[in-house]
Design an enzyme around this catalytic site. Structure first.
Site, PDB file in Angstrom:
ATOM      1  CB  ALA A  62       0.323 -15.008   7.590  1.00 22.28           C
ATOM      2  N   GLY A 107      -0.980 -12.096   3.820  1.00 22.82           N
ATOM      3  CA  GLY A 107      -0.860 -10.978   4.743  1.00 22.82           C
ATOM      4  C   GLY A 107       0.034  -9.876   4.218  1.00 22.82           C
ATOM      5  CD  GLU A 110      -5.126  -9.971   4.568  1.00 26.24           C
ATOM      6  OE1 GLU A 110      -6.294  -9.785   4.940  1.00 26.24           O
ATOM      7  OE2 GLU A 110      -4.376 -10.845   5.069  1.00 26.24           O
ATOM      8  CD  GLU A 132      -4.673 -15.053   2.725  1.00 28.44           C
ATOM      9  OE1 GLU A 132      -3.991 -14.181   3.272  1.00 28.44           O
ATOM     10  OE2 GLU A 132      -5.041 -14.958   1.519  1.00 28.44           O
TER      11      GLU A 132
END
Length: 419
Positions: A62, A107, A110, A132
């Site tokens: 991210a 991310g 994901e 994370e």
């Protein structure tokens, strides 16, 4: 940002953010992907979609600058667009294959988990993971819920709580990736599985009768796995870093629910972690601080080594003196030591009582230990308040004096009102 090609009914959507060495998942990218998948899913000529990257890696995580800004502005809800986009992608009615040319982290992974099939290139150094936890957060775009549903409980708990990425062959072995091919054969392999109809347009967890692979969620083995993972997380991270324990809570609650409700559970826990000092501090200490120091050049630590050593000595001395003051007030030396360890500091034993001579005694209740820990941290931070270079002060304090990373360094600790 996105480049789309449609050939023989297969749409290839390539992520290629201008001016960036690596793609980063941002709200802008999520919105762009959302719009593109809505367009492609409505096109009757499209029989399948390949999601890939125009760079050597897929998506490297991210955009932490954006995430941090939204957290600081208390606008965490804005990040929900990432998870919503992935959910709409996996329910768009067309089979979606992730063609991963290289690393997919955070991310980025994901996003790949939301695809119906994952193929990775056998690229040197490529890794896949959800790191994370190391930033005091949890994967907030479905990672805590899709990963165990794909690979099973035990492998998912390991990946989620230790944050360590794995190579492509390991990812294939646990079922995270469906196939590993050569870099040259990546796109042809992705096209082939779609053209041959080998990829369903629905996720397993959206199908009737779905059961998570591996250990049954209601078994004694699953309960034991959570107990062991929680014990390991507590021992490793400590009281002031709740991310690993919170991840376990999100998984424990979510895997027993339909995916929509499970994702809502994850979102709630993400917001809870985002409000902690540890999330802000770890992101600062492990990412932004290192980034700023790196921009100074490769020799900054060597050039400033005497200054770094002097700063670290001031921090250490100040905390040792504070430990001695607390002991002089009547607090047991082992209580002071326990408070220091609880905060992630080196074991600070009052100088009058060497570690080998610390007597047994009451360990101190949680509130007492927290108060002592805050005093020790405050003392260390005050000792370098007059250092004009806050980044060097943070670097020396964390790397040389053992000042906890979760604080973000002395300057950030002083600036917060949480203590």
């Amino acid at each position: 940002m996105l480049k789309t090609d449609i050939t023989e009914g297969i749409a290839t959507v390539s992520i290629d953010q201008d001016g960036q060495r690596m793609n980063l998942l941002s709200t802008a990218l999520a919105v762009a992907l959302d719009g593109e998948f809505a367009r492609l899913s409505a096109d009757p000529a499209v029989i399948g979609i390949i999601l890939t990257s125009g760079k050597a890696t897929f998506v490297a995580g991210a955009d932490l600058t954006e995430v941090t800004q939204l957290i600081e502005r208390r606008e965490v809800a804005e990040l929900a667009v990432l998870g919503q986009q992935i959910r709409r992608m996996e329910t768009c009615g067309k089979p979606v294959v992730a063609a991963l040319p290289g690393t997919a982290l955070g991310g980025g992974l994901e996003l790949a988990l939301g695809c119906h099939y994952r193929i990775a290139a056998d690229a040197p150094g490529a890794v896949y993971g959800l790191p994370e936890v190391g930033l005091g957060l949890l994967p907030g775009a479905g990672g805590t819920q899709r990963l165990p549903r794909i690979v099973g409980l035990e492998p998912a708990l390991r990946m989620l709580t230790d944050g360590k990425p794995i190579a492509a062959d390991q990812a294939k072995a646990i079922g995270l990736i469906d196939d590993v091919v050569t870099t040259e054969g990546l796109m042809s392999a992705a096209r082939a599985v779609l053209a041959e109809g080998r990829v369903p347009a629905q996720q397993p967890w959206d199908m009737r009768g779905f059961r998570m692979p591996g250990t049954p969620v209601s078994s004694i083995e699953a309960f034991t796995a959570f107990l062991m993972a929680n014990a390991a997380a507590t021992a490793h991270a400590g009281h002031f870093q709740p991310a690993a324990g919170t991840i376990l809570s999100a998984v424990f609650e979510g895997i027993r629910l339909p995916i929509e409700r499970a994702l809502a559970v994850e979102a709630g826990y993400f917001a809870k972690l985002a409000a902690t000092h540890a999330a802000r501090g770890l992101t600062e200490a492990r990412f932004f601080l290192r980034q700023r120091i790196a921009k100074r050049g490769p020799n900054v630590t060597a050039v400033d080594n005497p200054e770094l050593t002097a700063i670290a000595a001031k921090v250490t001395q100040a905390m040792q003196q504070e430990a001695a003051r607390i002991a002089a007030e009547g607090q047991g030396a082992n209580v002071v030591r326990n408070a220091a360890i609880r905060a992630g500091l080196p074991p600070l034993v009052p100088p009058a009582q060497p570690a080998a001579q610390v007597p047994d005694g009451e360990p101190g209740d949680a509130a007492m230990l927290d108060r002592i820990a805050h005093r020790l941290l405050d003392a260390g931070a005050a000792a370098v308040a007059d250092v004009p270079d806050a980044d060097l002060a943070a670097l020396a304090s964390i790397d040389l004096a053992g000042y906890p990373e979760w604080t973000g360094g002395p300057a950030l600790w002083r600036a917060t009102a949480v203590h």
